[in-house]
Design a protein around this motif. Structure first.
Motif, PDB file in Angstrom:
ATOM      1  N   GLY A   1       0.833  -1.197   0.000  1.00 38.80           N
ATOM      2  CA  GLY A   1       0.000   0.000   0.000  1.00 38.80           C
ATOM      3  C   GLY A   1       0.862   1.240   0.000  1.00 38.80           C
ATOM      4  O   GLY A   1       2.053   1.196   0.342  1.00 38.80           O
ATOM      5  N   GLU A   2       0.270   2.356  -0.401  1.00 38.58           N
ATOM      6  CA  GLU A   2       0.992   3.616  -0.378  1.00 38.58           C
ATOM      7  C   GLU A   2       1.282   4.042   1.051  1.00 38.58           C
ATOM      8  O   GLU A   2       0.675   3.557   2.004  1.00 38.58           O
ATOM      9  CB  GLU A   2       0.159   4.714  -1.061  1.00 38.58           C
ATOM     10  CG  GLU A   2       0.023   4.575  -2.554  1.00 38.58           C
ATOM     11  CD  GLU A   2      -0.567   5.832  -3.161  1.00 38.58           C
ATOM     12  OE1 GLU A   2       0.212   6.650  -3.686  1.00 38.58           O
ATOM     13  OE2 GLU A   2      -1.786   5.988  -3.125  1.00 38.58           O
TER      14      GLU A   2
ATOM     15  N   ALA B   1      -1.522   4.468   3.778  1.00 38.11           N
ATOM     16  CA  ALA B   1      -2.593   3.508   3.526  1.00 38.11           C
ATOM     17  C   ALA B   1      -3.046   2.798   4.798  1.00 38.11           C
ATOM     18  O   ALA B   1      -4.100   2.166   4.811  1.00 38.11           O
ATOM     19  CB  ALA B   1      -2.133   2.465   2.497  1.00 38.11           C
TER      20      ALA B   1
ATOM     21  N   VAL C   1      -3.289  -6.026   0.107  1.00 41.95           N
ATOM     22  CA  VAL C   1      -3.179  -4.637  -0.326  1.00 41.95           C
ATOM     23  C   VAL C   1      -4.102  -3.769   0.523  1.00 41.95           C
ATOM     24  O   VAL C   1      -5.284  -4.097   0.687  1.00 41.95           O
ATOM     25  CB  VAL C   1      -3.530  -4.487  -1.816  1.00 41.95           C
ATOM     26  CG1 VAL C   1      -3.465  -3.021  -2.241  1.00 41.95           C
ATOM     27  CG2 VAL C   1      -2.595  -5.330  -2.681  1.00 41.95           C
TER      28      VAL C   1
ATOM     29  N   ARG D   1      -5.505   0.309   1.263  1.00 36.20           N
ATOM     30  CA  ARG D   1      -5.646   1.666   0.733  1.00 36.20           C
ATOM     31  C   ARG D   1      -6.615   2.431   1.628  1.00 36.20           C
ATOM     32  O   ARG D   1      -7.695   1.925   1.957  1.00 36.20           O
ATOM     33  CB  ARG D   1      -6.153   1.646  -0.707  1.00 36.20           C
ATOM     34  CG  ARG D   1      -6.178   3.031  -1.349  1.00 36.20           C
ATOM     35  CD  ARG D   1      -6.504   2.994  -2.835  1.00 36.20           C
ATOM     36  NE  ARG D   1      -7.907   2.715  -3.097  1.00 36.20           N
ATOM     37  CZ  ARG D   1      -8.356   1.674  -3.785  1.00 36.20           C
ATOM     38  NH1 ARG D   1      -7.504   0.798  -4.283  1.00 36.20           N
ATOM     39  NH2 ARG D   1      -9.648   1.506  -3.983  1.00 36.20           N
ATOM     40  N   ASN D   2      -6.205   3.625   2.046  1.00 40.78           N
ATOM     41  CA  ASN D   2      -7.055   4.497   2.875  1.00 40.78           C
ATOM     42  C   ASN D   2      -7.582   3.797   4.129  1.00 40.78           C
ATOM     43  O   ASN D   2      -8.735   3.972   4.522  1.00 40.78           O
ATOM     44  CB  ASN D   2      -8.238   5.024   2.050  1.00 40.78           C
ATOM     45  CG  ASN D   2      -7.784   5.902   0.899  1.00 40.78           C
ATOM     46  OD1 ASN D   2      -6.759   6.561   0.979  1.00 40.78           O
ATOM     47  ND2 ASN D   2      -8.545   5.881  -0.188  1.00 40.78           N
TER      48      ASN D   2
ATOM     49  N   VAL E   1      -7.954  -3.870   0.737  1.00 41.12           N
ATOM     50  CA  VAL E   1      -8.553  -3.892  -0.594  1.00 41.12           C
ATOM     51  C   VAL E   1      -8.683  -5.327  -1.094  1.00 41.12           C
ATOM     52  O   VAL E   1      -9.721  -5.724  -1.637  1.00 41.12           O
ATOM     53  CB  VAL E   1      -7.715  -3.061  -1.587  1.00 41.12           C
ATOM     54  CG1 VAL E   1      -8.277  -3.162  -3.003  1.00 41.12           C
ATOM     55  CG2 VAL E   1      -7.666  -1.614  -1.143  1.00 41.12           C
TER      56      VAL E   1
ATOM     57  N   MET F   1      -3.230  -0.476  -5.176  1.00 47.27           N
ATOM     58  CA  MET F   1      -2.597   0.320  -4.140  1.00 47.27           C
ATOM     59  C   MET F   1      -2.946   1.795  -4.257  1.00 47.27           C
ATOM     60  O   MET F   1      -3.226   2.456  -3.255  1.00 47.27           O
ATOM     61  CB  MET F   1      -1.074   0.150  -4.194  1.00 47.27           C
ATOM     62  CG  MET F   1      -0.580  -1.210  -3.761  1.00 47.27           C
ATOM     63  SD  MET F   1       1.158  -1.480  -4.178  1.00 47.27           S
ATOM     64  CE  MET F   1       1.956  -0.129  -3.353  1.00 47.27           C
ATOM     65  N   ILE F   2      -2.928   2.329  -5.472  1.00 45.14           N
ATOM     66  CA  ILE F   2      -3.075   3.775  -5.628  1.00 45.14           C
ATOM     67  C   ILE F   2      -4.441   4.171  -6.171  1.00 45.14           C
ATOM     68  O   ILE F   2      -4.762   5.356  -6.244  1.00 45.14           O
ATOM     69  CB  ILE F   2      -1.964   4.346  -6.532  1.00 45.14           C
ATOM     70  CG1 ILE F   2      -2.074   3.821  -7.972  1.00 45.14           C
ATOM     71  CG2 ILE F   2      -0.598   4.021  -5.969  1.00 45.14           C
ATOM     72  CD1 ILE F   2      -1.037   4.396  -8.915  1.00 45.14           C
ATOM     73  N   GLY F   3      -5.242   3.180  -6.567  1.00 42.02           N
ATOM     74  CA  GLY F   3      -6.591   3.472  -7.032  1.00 42.02           C
ATOM     75  C   GLY F   3      -6.648   4.086  -8.408  1.00 42.02           C
ATOM     76  O   GLY F   3      -7.667   4.652  -8.809  1.00 42.02           O
TER      77      GLY F   3
ATOM     78  N   ASP G   1       6.322   4.971  -1.167  1.00 39.77           N
ATOM     79  CA  ASP G   1       5.415   4.161  -1.969  1.00 39.77           C
ATOM     80  C   ASP G   1       5.538   4.493  -3.459  1.00 39.77           C
ATOM     81  O   ASP G   1       6.072   5.534  -3.854  1.00 39.77           O
ATOM     82  CB  ASP G   1       3.967   4.373  -1.513  1.00 39.77           C
ATOM     83  CG  ASP G   1       3.515   5.808  -1.719  1.00 39.77           C
ATOM     84  OD1 ASP G   1       3.107   6.143  -2.838  1.00 39.77           O
ATOM     85  OD2 ASP G   1       3.570   6.589  -0.761  1.00 39.77           O
TER      86      ASP G   1
END
Length: 508
Positions: free
Chosen positions: A42-43, A46, A218, A220-221, A225, A242-244, A435
């Motif tokens: 993840g970033e 995340a 993974v 995210r936010n 995910v 990861m970044i959408g 990331d």
């Protein structure tokens, strides 16, 4: 029999954690099994770091459950997690630099004899832990401060292994290691996996995840995910999770070759220092990104420190814009338009308790001062411009910079120098622990700065970065430049062979 992920040794169920109005985790779940290496992706921001801090007892969740071997547990202190067999190696090293390696490895539970620390036993324990970590060449009595960052990370791994954990969590534990030492760590992690340890592995290097992991999750936010067996998703699919968004390209296009007659912005002639640098010659022209390759510890860091005026007794010549420069210290380097982004942003690049605003303006205070009085409106306006340009994400400019994600902290380190409009940029392992989405932004920024006329020296332990970002690469070995690579000759094969100082036939 190897455990499966359906029978996890550690499970987090719907864990939430908030810091004021910031949601770090929101009903996040995660599970890892014994005898498996589970990559957590993840970033920055995340939720990965908060998740592993919950596992390690550093952070207590607002909601959710922690199950260890099926039993619900609560870790109110990191020592509770250690006693339960969980060892965590954070990206921010926990070593005390003025103590010895042995002191650091045994600091939480030193062996005692007659009520005193048994120094001989402590040294034996440390030596065994170092050898298990593949770092037997590090002397147990060496002070941590005397070691380069790559060796400190190996000491941190040895410190964790000395606790005989059942679950090992690594947060960017190889980010400062050169390729050869990364492979040593990988061999160690595979051996530990085969011994039955559950390993949670965080890395922003997709090739490491591909090579090492058995399972992937993974985030995210603050949410999970997806979780899946390693190798069942392409790198592009993982990055998009990861970044959408789709990552169309990683490195910006390189411009046409610079004019051969352009005067160098920075030139080094016969640079020598303390047996660590030997007759180094190089030139960097405006608009050019010159990479420094080679294994870690071959003189690249010392070159940066010499050019920034940190070292004493440096021989040879340094020319800036064609004029011989006497760089007696960082202040003199700054006055010449030289900026250094160091390898360890937390120790050497930032004042973590101070605000984002203060860190950004610190290197340029003389620009915003008159007769010793700071012109606040001018300072705030300049800082706001840098924040917009670099897309620095912070709740407030008055927040402590230490509360930002790693990628945003690195942007602050870069941004504070951009306020001085430097002509020469010295970038030391710029994207370590960042990331993939933020890396792409930083690659584009570096190329933009070069296009605007800056001369860039760029050291990286990641061969892909050297190939993708740099116009030419000087490969160091034993404090010397042993080969220049550019154009079609700039390949990973050639970089590896040159880093090992093999002859040209070996690279064919």
């Amino acid at each position: 029999m190897t455990a499966s992920v359906s029978d996890p040794v550690l499970r987090l169920v719907e864990v939430s954690k908030r810091y004021g109005g910031v949601r770090a985790l929101e009903r996040a779940s995660f599970a890892c099994a014994a005898g498996r290496i589970h990559a957590l992706l993840g970033e920055n921001g995340a939720g990965k770091s908060t998740l592993i801090k919950v596992m390690a007892g550093v952070v207590q969740p607002d909601e959710g459950r922690i199950l260890l071997q099926g039993q619900q547990r609560q870790f109110s202190h990191p020592q509770d997690a250690v006693a339960a067999g969980i060892a965590c190696i954070f990206q921010e090293l926990s070593l005390l630099p003025d103590l010895s390696v042995a002191d650091n490895i045994c600091i939480t539970n030193p062996p005692r004899r007659f009520g005193l620390v048994d120094r001989q036993a402590q040294r034996r324990i440390a030596q065994a832990a170092l050898e298990r970590a593949g770092a037997g060449d590090i002397h147990p009595l060496a002070t941590v401060a005397s070691l380069p960052l790559s060796k400190r990370q190996l000491v941190e791994i040895a410190k964790a292994l000395a606790r005989a954990p059942k679950i090992l969590i690594l947060d960017e534990a190889t980010s400062a290691l050169p390729a050869a030492e990364v492979q040593r760590v990988f061999a160690l992690l595979r051996r530990l996996r085969d011994e039955g340890l559950a390993i949670v592995y965080i890395s922003h290097r997709m090739n490491e995840v591909t090579e090492l992991a058995d399972e992937c999750s993974v985030f995210r936010n603050g949410h999970e995910v997806a979780s899946f067996p390693a190798g069942t998703r392409s790198d592009a699919q993982v990055v998009e999770m990861m970044i959408g968004r789709d990552l169309a390209h990683v490195f910006p296009p390189k411009p046409a070759a610079q004019a051969a007659g352009a005067a160098p912005a920075l030139e080094v002639r016969g640079l020598t220092w303390a047996g660590r640098l030997h007759d180094v010659d190089l030139a960097v022209r405006p608009g050019e990104i010159v990479g420094l390759g080679g294994l870690d510890g071959q003189g690249q860091r010392e070159l940066f420190l010499a050019l920034f005026g940190v070292l004493r007794g440096v021989g040879g010549e340094v020319l800036v814009a064609g004029r011989r420069a006497r760089i007696g210290g960082p202040r003199a380097a700054k006055a010449l338009g030289i900026a250094l982004v160091p390898e360890d942003r937390k120790t050497d690049g930032l004042l973590l308790p101070m605000s984002v605003n203060d860190n950004l303006s610190l290197a340029a205070l003389d620009r915003f001062s008159r007769a010793g009085v700071l012109r606040l409106a001018q300072e705030r306006s300049a800082v706001a411009g840098i924040v917009r340009r670099l897309a620095i994400k912070a709740g407030s400019m008055e927040d402590a910079v230490g509360t930002l994600s790693g990628g945003n902290q690195q942007k602050v380190v870069i941004g504070k120098w951009l306020l001085n409009e430097p002509r020469v940029l010295l970038l030391n392992d710029l994207t370590r622990g960042i990331d993939v989405g933020t890396k792409q932004e930083i690659y584009a920024l570096v190329r933009t700065l070069a296009d605007e006329g800056a001369a860039v020296l760029f050291y990286s332990t990641d061969y892909a970065e050297l190939i993708g970002c740099c116009d030419r690469v000087a490969v160091f070995y034993g404090g010397r430049i042993v080969r220049w690579l550019e154009g079609g000759a700039l390949t990973e094969h050639a970089l590896v062979a040159s880093a090992l100082n093999l002859n040209e036939e070996a690279t064919a």
